[in-house]
Design an enzyme around this catalytic site. Structure first.
Site, PDB file in Angstrom:
ATOM      1  N   CYS A  32       2.092   2.913   2.418  1.00  0.00           N
ATOM      2  CA  CYS A  32       3.147   2.963   3.425  1.00  0.00           C
ATOM      3  C   CYS A  32       3.861   1.627   3.610  1.00  0.00           C
ATOM      4  O   CYS A  32       4.571   1.429   4.599  1.00  0.00           O
ATOM      5  CB  CYS A  32       2.572   3.442   4.759  1.00  0.00           C
ATOM      6  SG  CYS A  32       1.693   5.013   4.641  1.00  0.00           S
ATOM      7  N   ASN A  38       0.832  -1.203   0.000  1.00  0.00           N
ATOM      8  CA  ASN A  38       0.000   0.000   0.000  1.00  0.00           C
ATOM      9  C   ASN A  38       0.863   1.248   0.000  1.00  0.00           C
ATOM     10  O   ASN A  38       2.064   1.190  -0.284  1.00  0.00           O
ATOM     11  CB  ASN A  38      -0.922  -0.015   1.224  1.00  0.00           C
ATOM     12  CG  ASN A  38      -0.127   0.101   2.510  1.00  0.00           C
ATOM     13  OD1 ASN A  38       0.901  -0.549   2.667  1.00  0.00           O
ATOM     14  ND2 ASN A  38      -0.579   0.947   3.426  1.00  0.00           N
ATOM     15  N   GLU A  87       3.043  -1.414   4.503  1.00  0.00           N
ATOM     16  CA  GLU A  87       2.809  -2.382   5.563  1.00  0.00           C
ATOM     17  C   GLU A  87       1.676  -3.356   5.260  1.00  0.00           C
ATOM     18  O   GLU A  87       1.504  -4.331   5.990  1.00  0.00           O
ATOM     19  CB  GLU A  87       2.531  -1.669   6.902  1.00  0.00           C
ATOM     20  CG  GLU A  87       1.109  -1.175   7.092  1.00  0.00           C
ATOM     21  CD  GLU A  87       0.849   0.178   6.465  1.00  0.00           C
ATOM     22  OE1 GLU A  87      -0.166   0.809   6.799  1.00  0.00           O
ATOM     23  OE2 GLU A  87       1.676   0.604   5.637  1.00  0.00           O
TER      24      GLU A  87
END
Length: 959
Positions: free
Chosen positions: A587, A585, A589
């Protein structure tokens, strides 16, 4: 003075013919829209021209009369005047007033920042001389008792100094080493006859903020004073006339306020009418007004600026109403929803756990889009491409962070059957996606944010690497979009062997997109053989090491694309029976399956690890309670959520993934007296994440017993008794080994049996997000991050203020080392304790900052956490004095340890704290930044890629 005047004042020499004289511009714009409070309390129009005159005199004092006609000095003075005025007007309060001392502080600060040190010294000496003259003259000052306050209708009433003193005394009550008298004296300095109610409320806040760098408890005082301002704003809005209350008075009124707040919020269409149907008497009785006092200034100011509900800018939501509104929104479908709302409220307001930003923004509102992350796969046709871009806009509108898998889109030069032409590749469409993210800014709350992923074998990979460069054809650049490499193991094996690497267009190799591990290797080598026979229309072969070096160079130079690993994400995915993980995604994670029919969704929240440690270690009982309630809240999000596209709803209800993470990791280490760069820290990362994982999986299993398994459970790794700690073996088998400690401490065998027999409510349970904003709310360090600095300035919509490591200050006080000299040393050394001789070595090790910790420690700690996580973690890598060799070793180590993803590369550069000794201002430091200094490998340009700034909203899209 208008913004245009500020801009004109800042004109450079290159555009001087079009620029008005700074003195003239300042004189013309010295209107009553900004007012100056003089030392005797009198108020006069603010005239920026006087700043120009003062600066010019300072240069004349140092450089002689020739400075008066020097074009260089003229331009420097014009630029400094613009900077000073811009800083003052940016931070101006609602009454648009400045105190004369504040203006002079900004002049001194601007001279120091501009490195005009001799001129600054002359200016400081002049100020001191004038201060002595004023003291000798003993001028009569206007007394507070003669001052009046202007009400909303323009009426002048006597200023209630007794209440001001009482509010300050209440704000300092119970806090050590803070002085109400000091705050009151500084507040009086900013009072004047005819002051507005807003300015009067702001005066003690600004006074307390200036003291934070000398005593961290003033951050708590500042927050309590901000609460008084917020209470007046909220109560007056609800009452329809001026109303206010101290905290002590508010404790008696909170229940009635809460009921009025709900009804007004529903009438204003800010709150879901269903919340009004709760048993409000039961909820009112559960409110804990005393928890309003636990905020630091940064946390409460963050909520005030961006989270609290408002009508046309007027906030009417107090902190405990905010937490209860979110809790009610998450309990809407519970059987005993009041009991669950109270349970959720108590957890949120305790700061033991915090839901993600979209949940905090939207829970209990008319459009409860509560999910944090969305992952999509883009189809290889115009309809699919522009549908994906439209989906991005709809998903971003309500605060979702986006990850797009662009690998299926055919590459440059590929044949287009419909037109018998050639494709322009993926880059032009990425430009459109970039501009869409800018256009859809989540209602002004924060920037839209998206990350594009591309597999390393795609024919457009080299152009993809260049997307964030500052040179080249701007039509083929995406300056605002994040990018990430989706790297198969085979590529790094070829790098190790110094072998060739082949690039293909996905329309000719469609199955590569869905394959990983040994199956990918077999198919890829078959296509290479086919290309060698001349049977591929679009293909190219390059040296794997050259591409790897280029990937690292661009990552260093521009901060992108990030390095993420396809095979670990898929080989360890619990859902590999029903799809493929094609990207992460925004970020890095989240690792969930995507397809043309499914948009992956994840719902996030984070445990405050600091709240769950004692002197004896991890408090397992408290952690179990927190995780159990948090998992229920996250699971509720899935059913309550407002879905903007059907593919997201279908996927979320079918798989029900959530992502429970942690924050405050470094704070927990410091509480346990464990240095970040140590074997003990790696062990704590291991055991603490093991406990979170154990309780999260157990809670999901319990929810499955109560509510049923998630629909796609059968065939998953869970259904086979393969837990995250077990899936490591799948990766090890594919790679022929994996150098990773696999020890455990809890009773996994019994939990494994429960999961197999009962099932899971959620396909995925854990993911560690950046927590850039919610950690500020809770007053702890972000996520798993080591601290940038122990002392720095934070900038927000209300100005600049100091943030200091309270734990460090406490330790220095105990050893008799906390004094003004120490504050000065910390600022001089950019918040680092390492170079300060009088600080003992044990404290230097314990409070080492990010760039003082060897990068390998971050990777080793992350690898231990990854054992227990069914998704991934946002792992920033900090490298001091980077080189090509160090980057290569760092990212290979991350891969070798089985990490699924990495996030930003943050390299040491010329970050600094102002070496100024200004008094009476909190604008002493430069905000922390981390810019890439010198390239590790020869690079074609001198662009300076940057890491994410501490206050960069792009980093908040997950949390």
């Amino acid at each position: 003075m208008g913004l245009a005047d500020v801009t004109n004042a800042r004109c450079r020499a290159g555009s001087r013919p079009a620029c008005p004289s700074p003195t003239l511009a300042a004189g013309q714009s010295g209107t009553p829209s900004y007012l100056l409070i003089r030392r005797n309390g009198a108020v006069t129009p603010f005239d920026p021209g006087k700043i120009t005159v003062a600066l010019t005199k300072a240069f004349l004092a140092v450089e002689g009369s020739s400075a008066a006609t020097s074009r260089r000095v003229h331009d420097i003075v014009a630029d400094l005047t613009g900077q000073i005025v811009a800083s003052l007007t940016r931070r101006a309060d609602s009454g648009r007033t400045f105190h004369i001392e504040d203006v002079q502080d900004q002049v001194e600060l601007a001279l120091m920042r501009g490195e005009h040190h001799k001129v600054a010294r002359a200016y400081v000496l002049y100020r001191e001389q004038r201060a002595r003259e004023r003291s000798a003259a003993r001028p009569l000052a206007i007394t507070a008792s003669t001052l009046r306050m202007k009400t909303a209708d323009g009426t002048l009433v006597p200023l209630d100094e007794a209440r001001l003193a009482a509010v300050i005394a209440e704000a300092t009550s119970g806090l050590a080493d803070v002085s109400p008298d000091t705050i009151l004296a500084e507040s009086r300095r900013n009072l004047y006859d005819g002051i507005s109610a807003d300015e009067l409320a702001l005066a003690p806040i600004l006074a307390a903020r200036t003291l934070i760098e000398t005593e961290p408890n003033y951050a708590r005082v500042s927050a309590r004073l901000l609460l008084d301002k917020l209470r007046r704003e909220a109560l007056s809005f609800l009452a329809g006339h001026a109303d206010q209350a101290t905290h002590g008075q508010m404790a008696e009124r909170y229940g009635d306020y809460f009921e009025a707040y709900l009804h007004r919020g529903i009438a204003a269409e800010r709150i879901d009418p269903e919340l009004g149907r709760f048993d409000l008497g039961r909820l009112k009785a559960a409110l804990l007004p005393e928890r309003d006092l636990q905020f630091d200034y940064l946390g409460l100011q963050t909520l005030y600026d961006r989270y609290f509900l408002h009508v046309r800018g007027t906030r009417f939501e107090l902190p405990q109403a905010f937490f209860m509104r979110v809790a009610m929104g998450l309990a809407l479908r519970e059987v005993d929803r009041e009991a669950r709302a109270i349970e959720f409220y108590r957890l949120l307001s305790s700061f033991d756990f915090m839901a993600s930003t979209p949940t905090l923004f939207n829970a209990g509102t008319l459009r409860p889009q509560l999910s944090s992350c969305f992952l999509t796969t883009v189809a290889d046709d115009l309809d699919g491409i522009f549908k994906a871009i439209r989906d991005n806009a709809l998903l971003a509108k309500y605060s979702g962070g986006l990850g797009n898998d662009w690998t299926p889109v055919r590459g440059l030069g590929a044949h287009i059957k419909g037109t018998n032409g050639e494709s322009q590749g993926v880059v032009p469409f990425l430009k459109v996606a970039n501009d869409t993210a800018i256009a859809v800014n989540q209602g002004g709350k924060r920037k839209g944010a998206v990350c594009a992923y591309l597999e390393t074998w795609h024919i457009d990979i080299e152009e993809f690497l260049d997307l964030r460069k500052n040179t080249g054809d701007d039509r083929r650049r995406t300056h605002d979009m994040n990018t990430a490499n989706w790297v198969p193991d085979l590529f790094l094996e070829r790098v190790d062997a110094d072998g060739p690497w082949s690039l293909f267009s996905p329309d000719e190799t469609p199955e590569l997109h869905d394959l990983y591990g040994p199956a990918f290797k077999a198919a890829y080598e078959a296509y290479e053989a086919k290309a060698a026979r001349g049977e591929m229309k679009v293909s190219r072969q390059i040296r794997a090491v050259d591409l790897w070096r280029r990937m690292l160079t661009l990552l260093f130079e521009t901060g992108h694309p990030w390095i993420t690993f396809k095979d670990p994400c898929n080989l360890r995915s619990p859902q590999q029976h029903i799809g493929v993980v094609h990207s992460s995604n925004l970020c890095t994670e989240i690792t969930l399956n995507t397809s043309a029919d499914e948009v992956a969704v994840c719902n996030l929240g984070s445990v405050n690890l600091l709240a769950h440690v004692t002197a004896d270690g991890l408090d397992h009982a408290r952690l179990e309670r927190t995780v159990t309630t948090a998992m229920r809240m996250l699971d509720n999000v899935i059913d309550i959520n407002f879905y903007t596209i059907p593919e997201a709803r279908r996927s979320n209800l079918k798989h029900r993934p959530v992502g429970l993470g942690i924050m405050g990791f470094q704070d927990a280490l410091q509480a346990l007296r464990i240095p970040y760069g140590s074997d003990a820290a790696v062990h704590f990362a291991d055991t603490s994440m093991e406990a979170v994982s154990f309780h999260a999986i157990s809670a999901s299993c319990d929810l499955a017993r109560e509510r049923g398994r998630y629909p796609s459970f059968e065939g998953s790794l869970w259904s086979k008794g393969v837990l995250p700690i077990d899936s490591i073996e799948l990766l090890a088998q594919a790679r022929g080994g994996l150098g990773l400690d696999r020890s455990s401490t809890l009773d996994w065998e019994s939990l494994r049996a429960r999961v197999t027999a009962i099932g899971m409510r959620n396909s995925n349970c854990m993911a560690i997000a950046p927590t850039a904003t919610i950690s500020n709310i809770c007053g702890v360090s972000q996520s798993i991050e080591p601290a940038y600095q122990n002392l720095f300035v934070k900038s927000n919509m209300s100005g600049d203020f100091t943030v200091v490591n309270a734990s460090l200050v406490r330790d220095l006080k105990e050893r008799g080392l906390w004094d003004e000299v120490m504050v000065s040393d910390l600022k001089y050394y950019d918040g680092s304790v390492g170079p300060i001789d009088r600080i003992p070595n044990d404290l230097k090790t314990l409070y080492a900052t990010a760039f003082e910790i060897e990068t390998a420690w971050l990777i080793e700690a992350a690898a231990r956490r990854q054992k227990w996580i069914d998704q991934a973690q946002s792992l920033n890598l900090y490298i001091s004095n980077p080189s090509g060799r160090r980057l290569d070793e760092t990212y290979r180590l991350a891969w070798q340890r089985g990490l699924k993803t990495t996030y930003y590369l943050r390299a040491r550069a010329a970050t600094h704290v102002e070496k100024s000794t200004l008094k009476g201002t909190d604008g002493k430091l430069n905000a922390v930044s981390a810019v890439l200094a010198a390239p590790p490998i020869a690079v074609p340009e001198s662009a300076h890629g940057k890491a994410c700034a501490i206050d960069d909203p792009d980093c908040e899209a997950c949390q």
